[in-house]
Each structure stands twice: as C-alpha cells, then as structure tokens.
Design an enzyme around this catalytic site. Structure first.
Site: not given
Ligand code: MV4
Length: 501
Positions: A201, A236, A293
């Site tokens: 990417e 993260h 989820r």
C-alpha cells in the site's frame, strides 16, 4: 429463533458488558473462567459460571472445545464472543453452529473473507470505495513486488494479508529496503498468522484513524451509526476514542457511512461490524479493513446514537429485523472513551499486575464506567491490561472533554499502576482540546509528563509525611482559629487536628 441463555466466551469488562445487556433483556448469562479468574467480576456477575482450564488463554479462553462443551452443559442457546480471543475466528463460529449454538456475530464466511485484507480490498474496489493505492492480491514474488512498488511509489507499506490492527506492518522508504523488508514481513506474518502472504500500500503520512460502526440484520437491512476517531494510539494500542470525529462533517459522514454499508452488504455481512478508514491531511478517506467484531470502543457510538450495540447484536442473532432505517439514526452530542490499563506509563508501559487494594470509580451525570474489576480483586499477568473504560457524554466536544477531565480526577486506583495520569494529561492538552489529533500527539507530550512526575512524587512524599504528623495528633498548620467550613470538615475527619476538640 428466541435466545434465552447466552454463554459469554470472554472475560473482563466486555464479559461484564454482555452480562448486563443479557440481564436487561431477560436473557440468562453464563460466564466461563480460567484458574486465574475464579473470583473475577464477570464470574460474580453472571447467572452461572463454568471453569474452562488453566490461566494461559491458549488453555482456556482460546479452547473452542471447552467453550462449546460449557455452552452445551449449561443449556445455552447462543454464544457471545466479545472482542479479542476467538471473536474473529471463523472456526469457532462454525463449531458453535455445528453444536446447535447461535454465534452472536457474523457468518463464518464473512469472518473468513474480511480476515483476508486483500479479499476485503477486492470488494472495496468492486464497490467503488476509495482505498489507499496498492495491490489487491498478495505479492507473488520479489520481482513482482519490485515492479508493483515502483508503480505505487515510495514510501510504501508492506502489510500481512491476514494481519490487521497494525500487526505485521512494515514501512519501506526506498527501493533499496524493499527486499529485506519483504523477507522480514513475510516471516513475521508466517509466525503470527500462519500465512506469509503480504500486500503493498502507498504510505499515507500522519493519517487519522476513523472507523464507521455498521449494523446489518438477516433481512438485508444495513445502517451505519456514524464514526469513531481513534487517533490517540501508542504502538497500535488505542488510548482514547471519540465520536463524532472532529475532522468529519455531516457530508463526509454520509459518504463514509454509505461506503461502509456498501462493503458490508457486498461481503454478506450480518451483525455489528466496523469499517476502518485512514484519513489524510486533506480529509480524503481510504478504506483500510473490516473488523468483524464488537469493538472495545463501541460505547462512544452507543452514547451519541442511543443504540445499545450488544442488545442489537443479540436481536440480530435471533433473526429479528433492525426495525429502523438510516434516517432514524441521529447522532447527538459528543462522547469520549479513555482506556484505563494496568500499565506503568513511566516504566516503559510494562504491565502492572497485582491486587487492587483501593478503587473508586468515577460517577455522576453522563459518566459511564465499564469496569471489569473491583476493590480487592487480582489483576492477572496472563491477560491484556484493560481494567476499565471510562466513557462520558457531553452536549458538544468541549463539554465532553471537561467532563472527562472531571471524571479522570475522580478515578482512583491503588495497588497497580495505571494509564490515568497520561489520559488526564492528554485530555488537558491544548492540541487535543483543539481537535489536532495526530498519531504523534502522544510521543510529543509524553516527555513533558515524565518531567513533571519527579515533582509530583516530591509533593506526594511531603503530603504523606504531613498526613502522618496529623494522624499522630500534631499540628501541621499555624494555630489560627479555624473557619466554619474547616471546623465542619474537621469534625467529619477523625484524627485530624480539629477532631481532637
Ligand atoms: C497505514 C499507515 C500509513 N499508510 N497504512 C495502523 C493501524 C492499522 N489499522 C493501520 N495503520 C496504519 N496503516 C498506510 N498505507 C499508518 C498506519 C498507522 C496509524 C494509522 C492511524 C492512526 C495511528 C497509526 C499509528 C501507526 C500506524
């Protein structure tokens, strides 16, 4: 199909959250627990609880066989996976179905399809949803990668096809680094996800992380519940999330929401899900991935929409229709969530397990404390460090921030170190207050906080010495006549100087 009893295949605050939703709906709840969690809050709160093995998650919360056996033994008719553990495991969803249990989540096929980030990118492209330029298939060889990388341009990112959430990502600044980075990324992906497939990417510099909450029922109805901004992260791990995002206006929300709904529909997705986007400095958004989820940060969406996401998950799993359309979803005000983790932000952010010897949560108007702990309970080193989520609502962002600052100041945890001081510092920071949220905000302001910490410790020591001095009945203040409020306070505090009279 009516759901009457739900086994919760999780622990901590999210298991407590699901117990609460079940109880409000007249559904019985079944907890499971490892040997480290015999006296955990989720076990105390559920209607029933079953042991599922030793403390390590691989021997308990990740054991599909034991979870299904517990569900059958308890006579449950459904299983809620929470987040983490087996929540995005298609084999678990299949095992539940095979045992005649309703999985409160998406169909296994959708979990599997969205687990492969290149498959998700193929769907996004088919649907005409903007995404970061890059490959929509895993890179076949080093030679192919070199050609494609030249087309995409540098810097670029190598990402694991089965990764996500930042795991297995590598930044490549120039062509010379490509081969080495590919080798490292492949072996990391193979180790972490059992598959070495990677894709490329273009690198988006200083992006914001904005995600759209979606709900899809079994009747083909799909709605989005607006976005969450999750740009305050460290390695993260999100620390603070909010809704709405300060960088999203109603027109952008409508476009992002529509894009998210298109992807979810094309994937045959059912239940609650999240479509992640990167937003660049010009407020262009790019599809990133789909999380299949309920997410940790779901409460901020609940507070601004008034929709109980766990209730909706259970209704959808039971085959009920949503019962409302996009026009009925009207966001109101602003909500912020702070994650209170048992970590030492001044000690390399290492986990801080131990016993919580003192605890006072925050309360008061428009404050929600989604906690998985209580005073006296043990914080195990076996699981993630999230103790509680503090979520507040305000009529606008400024009101929510002021309320969060107030609530964080009320929150006291003794016995383990927590992220509270860092959260309080971020919430007080002018860049955060101005909505200038960048990935680097935390790196920039942490050194300031570490500097003030030495002084705070000195003040704490002086305060402790003075308190002991007073406790021994000695005066620490000049012998002036106390004001009426001093006398009133003193009367309520035994051992303090006024109390002896
Ligand atoms: C990126 C990126 C830059 N360019 N992808 C991090 C979490 C994961 N879901 C995706 N992430 C990123 N993907 C491209 N093509 C930068 C990040 C990133 C990030 C994004 C938003 C907020 C915080 C971040 C922190 C580190 C990396």
């Amino acid at each position: 199909m009516k759901i009457t009893k739900v086994l919760i295949a999780n622990r901590g605050e999210i298991a407590v959250r699901v117990v609460r939703a079940c109880r409000e709906q007249g559904i019985a709840s079944v907890a499971v627990f490892s040997e480290a969690d015999r006296e955990a809050l989720h076990v105390l709160m559920a209607d029933e609880a079953y042991p599922i093995g030793p403390a390590p998650a691989t021997e308990s919360y990740l054991r599909i066989d034991r979870l299904v056996a517990a569900a059958k033994a308890a006579g449950a008719d459904a299983v809620h996976p929470g987040y983490g553990f087996l929540a995005e495991n298609a084999a678990f969803a299949e095992a539940c179905a095979a045992a005649g249990l309703v999985f409160v989540g998406p169909p296994p096929s959708a979990i599997r399809a969205m687990g492969d980030k290149t498959a998700a990118r193929r769907i996004a492209r088919e649907m005409g949803v903007p995404m970061v330029p890059g490959t929509i298939e895993p890179v076949a060889s080093d030679a192919a990668a070199r050609t494609t990388a030249a087309e995409i341009g540098y810097p670029l990112m190598i990402k694991a096809a089965l990764g996500g959430g930042g795991k297995g990502m590598r930044l490549v600044r120039a062509a010379g680094e490509l081969e080495g980075a590919l080798r490292a990324a492949r072996s990391e992906a193979a180790g972490a996800f059992g598959d070495s497939a990677v894709y490329l990417e273009r690198y988006v510099s200083e992006p914001r992380h904005v995600e759209m909450q979606v709900l899809a029922d079994t009747h083909g109805n799909v709605v989005h519940l607006g976005e969450r901004e999750c740009s305050i992260q460290r390695r993260h791990q999100k620390l603070i999330e909010e809704s709405p995002s300060p960088c999203v206006d109603p027109a952008m929300r409508a476009r992002m929401g529509e894009a998210a709904c298109r992807i979810v529909e094309a994937a045959g997705y059912v239940n609650a899900g999240t479509v992640e986007f990167l937003v660049d400095s010009e407020r262009n958004f790019y599809f990133l991935e789909v999380n299949t989820r309920l997410q940790v940060e779901h409460p901020v969406t609940e507070l601004v929409t008034g929709i109980d996401l766990v209730r909706e998950q259970l209704r959808i799993a039971a085959g009920e229709p949503l019962g409302y359309t996009q026009a009925d979803v009207v966001p109101r005000g602003a909500a912020i969530e702070c994650r209170i983790n048992a970590e030492d932000p001044f000690g390399g952010w290492l986990p801080s397990p131990g016993t919580i010897t003192g605890l006072r949560g925050a309360a008061g108007p428009w404050v929600r404390d989604d906690s998985g702990v209580y005073e006296g309970c043990a914080v195990s080193r076996f699981y993630d460090t999230l103790l509680a989520k503090l979520i507040v609502w305000g009529a606008d962002r400024a009101a929510a921030i002021a309320r969060m600052a107030r609530a964080l100041a009320e929150y006291k945890v003794v016995g383990v170190r927590t992220t509270i001081p860092v959260l309080a510092h971020v919430v007080a920071h002018e860049d955060f207050r101005a909505g200038r949220l960048s990935t680097h905000l935390l790196d920039r302001i942490l050194p300031e906080l570490a500097g003030s910490r030495g002084r705070l410790r000195s003040v704490a020591i002086v305060a402790a010495v003075l308190a002991e001095h007073e406790r021994l009945g000695r005066r620490t203040l000049p012998p002036e006549a106390p004001s009426s409020t001093d006398a009133w306070r003193a009367a309520l505090r035994p051992g303090v100087w006024g109390g002896r009279r």
